[in-house]
Design a protein around this motif. Sequence first.
Motif, PDB file in Angstrom:
ATOM      1  N   GLY A  94       0.811  -1.209   0.000  1.00 27.76           N
ATOM      2  CA  GLY A  94       0.000   0.000   0.000  1.00 27.76           C
ATOM      3  C   GLY A  94       0.849   1.266   0.000  1.00 27.76           C
ATOM      4  O   GLY A  94       0.354   2.360  -0.258  1.00 27.76           O
ATOM      5  N   GLU A  95       2.148   1.113   0.250  1.00 31.76           N
ATOM      6  CA  GLU A  95       3.078   2.248   0.326  1.00 31.76           C
ATOM      7  C   GLU A  95       3.901   2.444  -0.944  1.00 31.76           C
ATOM      8  O   GLU A  95       4.888   3.174  -0.934  1.00 31.76           O
ATOM      9  CB  GLU A  95       4.050   2.028   1.501  1.00 31.76           C
ATOM     10  CG  GLU A  95       3.364   1.802   2.819  1.00 31.76           C
ATOM     11  CD  GLU A  95       4.328   1.302   3.898  1.00 31.76           C
ATOM     12  OE1 GLU A  95       5.559   1.318   3.676  1.00 31.76           O
ATOM     13  OE2 GLU A  95       3.842   0.884   4.954  1.00 31.76           O
ATOM     14  N   MET A 147      -3.052 -12.244  -2.374  1.00 30.33           N
ATOM     15  CA  MET A 147      -4.188 -12.504  -3.260  1.00 30.33           C
ATOM     16  C   MET A 147      -5.124 -13.550  -2.654  1.00 30.33           C
ATOM     17  O   MET A 147      -6.340 -13.481  -2.828  1.00 30.33           O
ATOM     18  CB  MET A 147      -3.690 -12.947  -4.639  1.00 30.33           C
ATOM     19  CG  MET A 147      -3.021 -11.813  -5.404  1.00 30.33           C
ATOM     20  SD  MET A 147      -2.188 -12.332  -6.910  1.00 30.33           S
ATOM     21  CE  MET A 147      -3.571 -12.781  -7.923  1.00 30.33           C
ATOM     22  N   ARG A 148      -4.562 -14.486  -1.914  1.00 32.13           N
ATOM     23  CA  ARG A 148      -5.378 -15.534  -1.296  1.00 32.13           C
ATOM     24  C   ARG A 148      -6.049 -15.034  -0.021  1.00 32.13           C
ATOM     25  O   ARG A 148      -7.231 -15.250   0.194  1.00 32.13           O
ATOM     26  CB  ARG A 148      -4.491 -16.746  -0.975  1.00 32.13           C
ATOM     27  CG  ARG A 148      -5.225 -17.925  -0.396  1.00 32.13           C
ATOM     28  CD  ARG A 148      -4.326 -19.142  -0.196  1.00 32.13           C
ATOM     29  NE  ARG A 148      -3.014 -18.863   0.317  1.00 32.13           N
ATOM     30  CZ  ARG A 148      -2.702 -18.722   1.615  1.00 32.13           C
ATOM     31  NH1 ARG A 148      -3.631 -18.836   2.524  1.00 32.13           N
ATOM     32  NH2 ARG A 148      -1.470 -18.488   1.984  1.00 32.13           N
ATOM     33  N   PHE A 153      -7.612  -6.070  -0.885  1.00 29.78           N
ATOM     34  CA  PHE A 153      -6.427  -5.219  -0.709  1.00 29.78           C
ATOM     35  C   PHE A 153      -5.524  -5.325  -1.935  1.00 29.78           C
ATOM     36  O   PHE A 153      -5.065  -4.316  -2.473  1.00 29.78           O
ATOM     37  CB  PHE A 153      -5.648  -5.610   0.558  1.00 29.78           C
ATOM     38  CG  PHE A 153      -4.337  -4.887   0.672  1.00 29.78           C
ATOM     39  CD1 PHE A 153      -4.297  -3.553   1.078  1.00 29.78           C
ATOM     40  CD2 PHE A 153      -3.140  -5.511   0.348  1.00 29.78           C
ATOM     41  CE1 PHE A 153      -3.096  -2.876   1.163  1.00 29.78           C
ATOM     42  CE2 PHE A 153      -1.938  -4.838   0.426  1.00 29.78           C
ATOM     43  CZ  PHE A 153      -1.911  -3.520   0.837  1.00 29.78           C
ATOM     44  N   MET A 154      -5.256  -6.547  -2.375  1.00 28.92           N
ATOM     45  CA  MET A 154      -4.384  -6.733  -3.535  1.00 28.92           C
ATOM     46  C   MET A 154      -5.006  -6.124  -4.781  1.00 28.92           C
ATOM     47  O   MET A 154      -4.306  -5.577  -5.630  1.00 28.92           O
ATOM     48  CB  MET A 154      -4.064  -8.213  -3.737  1.00 28.92           C
ATOM     49  CG  MET A 154      -3.156  -8.788  -2.659  1.00 28.92           C
ATOM     50  SD  MET A 154      -1.588  -7.899  -2.462  1.00 28.92           S
ATOM     51  CE  MET A 154      -0.785  -8.246  -4.025  1.00 28.92           C
ATOM     52  N   LYS A 155      -6.311  -6.215  -4.895  1.00 21.89           N
ATOM     53  CA  LYS A 155      -7.009  -5.577  -6.011  1.00 21.89           C
ATOM     54  C   LYS A 155      -6.737  -4.074  -5.988  1.00 21.89           C
ATOM     55  O   LYS A 155      -6.481  -3.460  -7.031  1.00 21.89           O
ATOM     56  CB  LYS A 155      -8.498  -5.869  -5.901  1.00 21.89           C
ATOM     57  CG  LYS A 155      -9.329  -5.465  -7.074  1.00 21.89           C
ATOM     58  CD  LYS A 155     -10.754  -5.975  -6.875  1.00 21.89           C
ATOM     59  CE  LYS A 155     -11.718  -5.338  -7.802  1.00 21.89           C
ATOM     60  NZ  LYS A 155     -13.097  -5.782  -7.563  1.00 21.89           N
ATOM     61  N   VAL A 157      -4.091  -2.663  -4.734  1.00 24.73           N
ATOM     62  CA  VAL A 157      -2.679  -2.490  -5.122  1.00 24.73           C
ATOM     63  C   VAL A 157      -2.561  -2.514  -6.639  1.00 24.73           C
ATOM     64  O   VAL A 157      -1.877  -1.679  -7.230  1.00 24.73           O
ATOM     65  CB  VAL A 157      -1.789  -3.588  -4.485  1.00 24.73           C
ATOM     66  CG1 VAL A 157      -0.387  -3.577  -5.083  1.00 24.73           C
ATOM     67  CG2 VAL A 157      -1.729  -3.413  -2.966  1.00 24.73           C
ATOM     68  N   PHE A 158      -3.240  -3.470  -7.293  1.00 22.74           N
ATOM     69  CA  PHE A 158      -3.196  -3.545  -8.745  1.00 22.74           C
ATOM     70  C   PHE A 158      -3.789  -2.279  -9.388  1.00 22.74           C
ATOM     71  O   PHE A 158      -3.261  -1.755 -10.372  1.00 22.74           O
ATOM     72  CB  PHE A 158      -3.916  -4.788  -9.267  1.00 22.74           C
ATOM     73  CG  PHE A 158      -3.230  -6.080  -8.912  1.00 22.74           C
ATOM     74  CD1 PHE A 158      -1.854  -6.190  -8.959  1.00 22.74           C
ATOM     75  CD2 PHE A 158      -3.962  -7.174  -8.507  1.00 22.74           C
ATOM     76  CE1 PHE A 158      -1.215  -7.383  -8.633  1.00 22.74           C
ATOM     77  CE2 PHE A 158      -3.345  -8.373  -8.177  1.00 22.74           C
ATOM     78  CZ  PHE A 158      -1.956  -8.469  -8.232  1.00 22.74           C
ATOM     79  N   HIS A 159      -4.869  -1.757  -8.811  1.00 23.46           N
ATOM     80  CA  HIS A 159      -5.447  -0.513  -9.321  1.00 23.46           C
ATOM     81  C   HIS A 159      -4.481   0.646  -9.116  1.00 23.46           C
ATOM     82  O   HIS A 159      -4.354   1.515  -9.992  1.00 23.46           O
ATOM     83  CB  HIS A 159      -6.794  -0.220  -8.640  1.00 23.46           C
ATOM     84  CG  HIS A 159      -7.916  -1.047  -9.145  1.00 23.46           C
ATOM     85  ND1 HIS A 159      -8.371  -1.001 -10.438  1.00 23.46           N
ATOM     86  CD2 HIS A 159      -8.677  -1.986  -8.525  1.00 23.46           C
ATOM     87  CE1 HIS A 159      -9.352  -1.855 -10.600  1.00 23.46           C
ATOM     88  NE2 HIS A 159      -9.561  -2.475  -9.454  1.00 23.46           N
ATOM     89  N   LYS A 160      -3.797   0.660  -8.002  1.00 22.83           N
ATOM     90  CA  LYS A 160      -2.809   1.717  -7.730  1.00 22.83           C
ATOM     91  C   LYS A 160      -1.683   1.650  -8.762  1.00 22.83           C
ATOM     92  O   LYS A 160      -1.245   2.682  -9.278  1.00 22.83           O
ATOM     93  CB  LYS A 160      -2.261   1.564  -6.319  1.00 22.83           C
ATOM     94  CG  LYS A 160      -1.400   2.712  -5.863  1.00 22.83           C
ATOM     95  CD  LYS A 160      -1.029   2.555  -4.387  1.00 22.83           C
ATOM     96  CE  LYS A 160      -0.205   3.743  -3.939  1.00 22.83           C
ATOM     97  NZ  LYS A 160       0.179   3.635  -2.531  1.00 22.83           N
ATOM     98  N   LEU A 161      -1.237   0.444  -9.079  1.00 20.74           N
ATOM     99  CA  LEU A 161      -0.207   0.284 -10.110  1.00 20.74           C
ATOM    100  C   LEU A 161      -0.694   0.802 -11.451  1.00 20.74           C
ATOM    101  O   LEU A 161       0.027   1.501 -12.163  1.00 20.74           O
ATOM    102  CB  LEU A 161       0.168  -1.188 -10.271  1.00 20.74           C
ATOM    103  CG  LEU A 161       1.173  -1.774  -9.332  1.00 20.74           C
ATOM    104  CD1 LEU A 161       1.326  -3.269  -9.590  1.00 20.74           C
ATOM    105  CD2 LEU A 161       2.500  -1.082  -9.426  1.00 20.74           C
ATOM    106  N   ALA A 162      -1.907   0.490 -11.813  1.00 17.20           N
ATOM    107  CA  ALA A 162      -2.476   0.936 -13.082  1.00 17.20           C
ATOM    108  C   ALA A 162      -2.518   2.450 -13.177  1.00 17.20           C
ATOM    109  O   ALA A 162      -2.274   3.019 -14.242  1.00 17.20           O
ATOM    110  CB  ALA A 162      -3.871   0.344 -13.273  1.00 17.20           C
TER     111      ALA A 162
END
Length: 165
Positions: A94-95, A147-148, A153-155, A157-162
Amino acid sequence: MSSIKDFKCTYDNGVLEHSKIVEELGFTFPDVYLHADKMAVLSKSKRKTRKFDLCSAFCHTVEGEAMGGIITLGNEVAGPRAKEYLYTDYKELGEINEIDFTKGRIQEVLQACQILHEQGEHVMLEVSGPITILNVLIDIKQIFKGMRKDFEFMKSVFHKLARKF
């Protein structure tokens, strides 16, 4: 108009041929991964050797490195890869840092693309996906654990990366 072409990716596409061309050009590892002018010459030489239409050969670690990842630039046997991880727990993702496209190797890659474009070359960037980028920042086991255990939360993170690109 440009068209999309399939590229058959095999081991033969990579390491051995890459090392031979670097040696023929009089470049050294890891120096060739650091400077736009050398990246451009290497990319153009690889295109001619392979008789391809596009210049490529850019590194898959620059995005993660630009986000704070610690990498080793490698040598003629193995290219750039994570040296040690910035994060140890998936919750730290998240950071993730913002990318500054005006400095570091990511800027050199973009400058190499500009050099090639100015020489009339068509350039193909390697587009790394979120798992590849994150694997420069954290052990992949932590990515899958997140992811498991904490998919939402991981979703995020992926949106933040995008949004970073």
